[in-house]
Motif scaffolding. Structure first.
Motif, short mmCIF file in Angstrom:
data_model
loop_
_atom_site.label_atom_id
_atom_site.label_comp_id
_atom_site.label_asym_id
_atom_site.label_seq_id
_atom_site.Cartn_x
_atom_site.Cartn_y
_atom_site.Cartn_z
N LEU A 1 -2.58 6.29 0.14
CA LEU A 1 -1.47 5.66 -0.58
C LEU A 1 -1.94 5.01 -1.87
O LEU A 1 -2.92 4.28 -1.89
CB LEU A 1 -0.81 4.61 0.31
CG LEU A 1 -0.24 5.12 1.64
CD1 LEU A 1 0.37 3.97 2.44
CD2 LEU A 1 0.79 6.22 1.42
N HIS A 2 -1.22 5.31 -2.95
CA HIS A 2 -1.43 4.63 -4.22
C HIS A 2 -0.20 3.77 -4.49
O HIS A 2 0.73 3.72 -3.67
CB HIS A 2 -1.70 5.63 -5.34
CG HIS A 2 -0.65 6.70 -5.51
ND1 HIS A 2 0.51 6.78 -4.75
CD2 HIS A 2 -0.60 7.75 -6.38
CE1 HIS A 2 1.22 7.81 -5.15
NE2 HIS A 2 0.58 8.41 -6.13
N SER A 3 -0.20 3.09 -5.62
CA SER A 3 0.88 2.15 -5.90
C SER A 3 2.26 2.81 -5.87
O SER A 3 3.18 2.27 -5.24
CB SER A 3 0.65 1.46 -7.25
OG SER A 3 1.66 0.50 -7.49
N PHE B 1 -7.73 7.54 -6.83
CA PHE B 1 -6.72 7.04 -7.78
C PHE B 1 -7.18 5.71 -8.35
O PHE B 1 -7.10 5.46 -9.55
CB PHE B 1 -5.38 6.91 -7.06
CG PHE B 1 -4.25 6.45 -7.93
CD1 PHE B 1 -3.52 7.35 -8.70
CD2 PHE B 1 -3.88 5.11 -7.97
CE1 PHE B 1 -2.47 6.93 -9.50
CE2 PHE B 1 -2.83 4.68 -8.76
CZ PHE B 1 -2.12 5.59 -9.53
N GLN B 2 -7.72 4.85 -7.48
CA GLN B 2 -8.21 3.54 -7.92
C GLN B 2 -9.41 3.69 -8.85
O GLN B 2 -9.49 3.01 -9.89
CB GLN B 2 -8.58 2.69 -6.71
CG GLN B 2 -9.10 1.30 -7.05
CD GLN B 2 -9.42 0.48 -5.81
OE1 GLN B 2 -9.18 0.90 -4.70
NE2 GLN B 2 -9.96 -0.71 -6.02
N ALA B 3 -10.34 4.57 -8.49
CA ALA B 3 -11.55 4.75 -9.30
C ALA B 3 -11.23 5.30 -10.68
O ALA B 3 -11.96 5.04 -11.65
CB ALA B 3 -12.52 5.68 -8.58
N ALA B 4 -10.12 6.04 -10.77
CA ALA B 4 -9.71 6.60 -12.07
C ALA B 4 -8.94 5.60 -12.92
O ALA B 4 -8.45 5.94 -13.99
CB ALA B 4 -8.85 7.85 -11.83
N GLY B 5 -8.83 4.37 -12.41
CA GLY B 5 -8.15 3.32 -13.17
C GLY B 5 -6.67 3.22 -12.90
O GLY B 5 -5.94 2.56 -13.65
N GLY B 6 -6.21 3.86 -11.83
CA GLY B 6 -4.79 3.82 -11.50
C GLY B 6 -4.32 2.44 -11.08
O GLY B 6 -5.10 1.65 -10.54
N ASP B 7 -3.06 2.16 -11.35
CA ASP B 7 -2.47 0.88 -10.97
C ASP B 7 -2.42 0.76 -9.46
O ASP B 7 -1.87 1.63 -8.77
CB ASP B 7 -1.05 0.79 -11.56
CG ASP B 7 -0.34 -0.49 -11.17
OD1 ASP B 7 -1.02 -1.46 -10.80
OD2 ASP B 7 0.91 -0.51 -11.26
N GLY C 1 1.42 16.85 7.88
CA GLY C 1 0.25 17.66 8.19
C GLY C 1 -0.39 17.29 9.51
O GLY C 1 0.09 16.42 10.23
N GLU C 2 -1.49 17.95 9.82
CA GLU C 2 -2.16 17.76 11.10
C GLU C 2 -3.45 16.95 10.99
O GLU C 2 -3.99 16.52 12.01
CB GLU C 2 -2.47 19.12 11.73
CG GLU C 2 -1.22 19.97 12.01
CD GLU C 2 -1.57 21.32 12.59
OE1 GLU C 2 -2.77 21.62 12.69
OE2 GLU C 2 -0.64 22.08 12.92
N ARG C 3 -3.96 16.73 9.79
CA ARG C 3 -5.27 16.11 9.64
C ARG C 3 -5.22 14.59 9.68
O ARG C 3 -6.12 13.97 10.26
CB ARG C 3 -5.92 16.55 8.33
CG ARG C 3 -6.25 18.03 8.25
CD ARG C 3 -6.88 18.35 6.90
NE ARG C 3 -8.12 17.63 6.70
CZ ARG C 3 -8.67 17.41 5.51
NH1 ARG C 3 -8.05 17.82 4.41
NH2 ARG C 3 -9.82 16.76 5.42
N ALA C 4 -4.21 14.01 9.04
CA ALA C 4 -4.27 12.57 8.84
C ALA C 4 -2.91 11.91 8.98
O ALA C 4 -1.90 12.43 8.50
CB ALA C 4 -4.85 12.25 7.47
N PHE C 5 -2.91 10.77 9.64
CA PHE C 5 -1.79 9.83 9.55
C PHE C 5 -1.84 9.20 8.17
O PHE C 5 -0.90 9.32 7.38
CB PHE C 5 -1.94 8.77 10.65
CG PHE C 5 -0.96 7.65 10.58
CD1 PHE C 5 0.38 7.84 10.89
CD2 PHE C 5 -1.38 6.36 10.23
CE1 PHE C 5 1.29 6.79 10.84
CE2 PHE C 5 -0.49 5.30 10.18
CZ PHE C 5 0.86 5.52 10.48
N SER C 6 -2.94 8.56 7.84
CA SER C 6 -3.21 8.09 6.48
C SER C 6 -4.68 7.70 6.37
O SER C 6 -5.21 7.02 7.24
CB SER C 6 -2.34 6.88 6.12
OG SER C 6 -2.72 6.35 4.86
N ALA C 7 -5.29 8.14 5.27
CA ALA C 7 -6.67 7.75 4.98
C ALA C 7 -6.73 6.41 4.27
O ALA C 7 -7.80 5.99 3.81
CB ALA C 7 -7.36 8.82 4.14
N GLY C 8 -5.59 5.73 4.17
CA GLY C 8 -5.56 4.38 3.62
C GLY C 8 -5.39 4.35 2.11
O GLY C 8 -4.66 5.15 1.52
#
Length: 260
Positions: free
Chosen positions: A29-31, A71-77, A59-66
Motif C-alpha cells: 500500500l502507498h498513500s 514507492f517510498q524509496a522513489a520519493g513517493g508521498d 491474487g493468490e500470493r499476498a494479502f498485503s506485503a505492507g
C-alpha cells in the motif's frame, strides 16, 4: 459509492468486501491506496445497510506485503489518513465488525491490517511477520501494540525482535488467527462468518464490540458499571431491535432487524 483504482469494493446484502487490488506489488500500500481505503471504510461505517466488512487481497500470493517500500524509496508521498494504515490502523470508533480473510503473505503493514480487524481467517498458505527492523523501520501501524495484546508480551516480543514468519497454523496456536481454511474455501468461510454475525441484531453486535474494547481499558468492576453508558449500548437500549428480538422469540419467528 466512490470509484477506486487500487481497491475493489463489493456488496452482498449487508456485507461489504474490500479487496486490496495491487497484486503486481503483492498488494503493498502507498498513500493513494491508503486514501482509497479510508474512503471505503468511511462509506462502510456511514451506511446503515452495511453491517459487516471483509478485507482481503487480490491474487493468490499476498494479502498485503505492507508499506510500498519501492514507492517510498522513489520519493513517493507516504501521507496516511487520520484513520491510519489501510484506513483501519487508527480507526478506533468503528463499532461494526471487520473480518480479515488472509489469502497469502501478510507482512509488516499487511499483518498490522489483519490485527486491526476483529476476526482473522487465514488460508493454509498464509504467513505473518513484522519484518520492519530488517529494513531499519518499526511496526508503527499498530503491530507493536496489538500483537502483545493478542498473544502476550513474551511471544510477541520474540516475533518482533526476530522478524520471523509465522504460518497460519502457528498463528492459530498462538491465538491471533481464528480459523485456518483451504485456500479455495477462504472467502466462503469469511462470508459464512459474516452471514452468521448478520443473523444477530446489528445494534447488539455494535454494542457488544464497543463494550468489549472499551471495557479492556478499565478494571472489571468499572467496566461492568460503565457499560450501560457506552454510546452504542445507549443506542441499543433505545432501539427498535431491542423490542423486536424478544418479540420474535416469543412469536417463534426469525427477527426482522432494523438496525435502529
Amino acid at each position: 459509492m466512490a470509484n477506486f483504482e487500487f481497491i475493489k469494493v463489493d456488496r452482498e446484502g449487508p456485507v461489504t468486501t474490500v479487496t486490496l487490488n495491487r497484486p503486481e506489488v503483492m498488494n503493498s500500500l502507498h498513500s493513494p491506496a491508503n486514501m482509497e481505503l479510508d474512503r471505503a471504510f468511511d462509506e462502510f461505517a456511514a451506511d446503515p445497510y452495511q453491517w459487516v466488512a471483509i478485507i482481503t487481497g487480490a491474487g493468490e500470493r499476498a494479502f498485503s506485503a505492507g508499506n510500498d517500500l519501492k514507492f517510498q524509496a522513489a520519493g513517493g508521498d507516504m501521507t496516511l489518513p487520520k484513520s491510519g494504515f489501510a484506513g483501519l490502523g487508527s480507526r478506533f470508533d468503528l463499532n461494526k465488525p471487520v473480518i480479515a480473510a488472509v489469502n497469502g503473505l501478510a507482512m509488516g503493514g499487511g499483518f498490522e491490517v489483519a490485527l486491526a480487524c476483529d476476526i482473522i481467517i487465514a488460508s493454509e498458505s498464509a504467513t505473518f511477520s513484522l519484518p520492519e527492523p530488517t529494513v531499519g523501520l518499526a511496526a508503527l501501524g499498530g503491530g507493536l501494540h496489538r500483537l502483545p495484546r493478542a498473544i502476550g508480551t513474551q511471544r510477541a516480543m520474540e516475533m518482533v525482535l526476530t522478524s520471523r514468519r509465522v504460518t497460519a497454523q502457528e498463528g492459530q496456536a498462538l491465538g491471533f488467527v481464528n480459523r485456518v481454511t483451504a485456500p479455495e474455501a477462504l472467502m466462503e468461510t469469511a462470508l459464512e462468518v459474516a452471514r452468521t454475525i448478520c443473523r444477530a441484531s446489528p445494534m447488539a453486535i455494535r454494542a457488544s464490540k464497543e463494550a468489549l474494547f472499551l471495557g479492556l481499558e478499565d478494571s472489571l468492576a468499572s467496566a461492568i458499571e460503565k457499560q450501560w453508558e457506552y454510546p452504542a449500548m445507549l443506542a441499543l437500549l433505545s432501539s427498535e431491535d431491542l423490542i423486536e428480538g424478544p418479540k420474535a422469540f416469543a412469536e417463534k419467528r426469525a427477527p426482522n432487524w432494523k438496525g435502529r
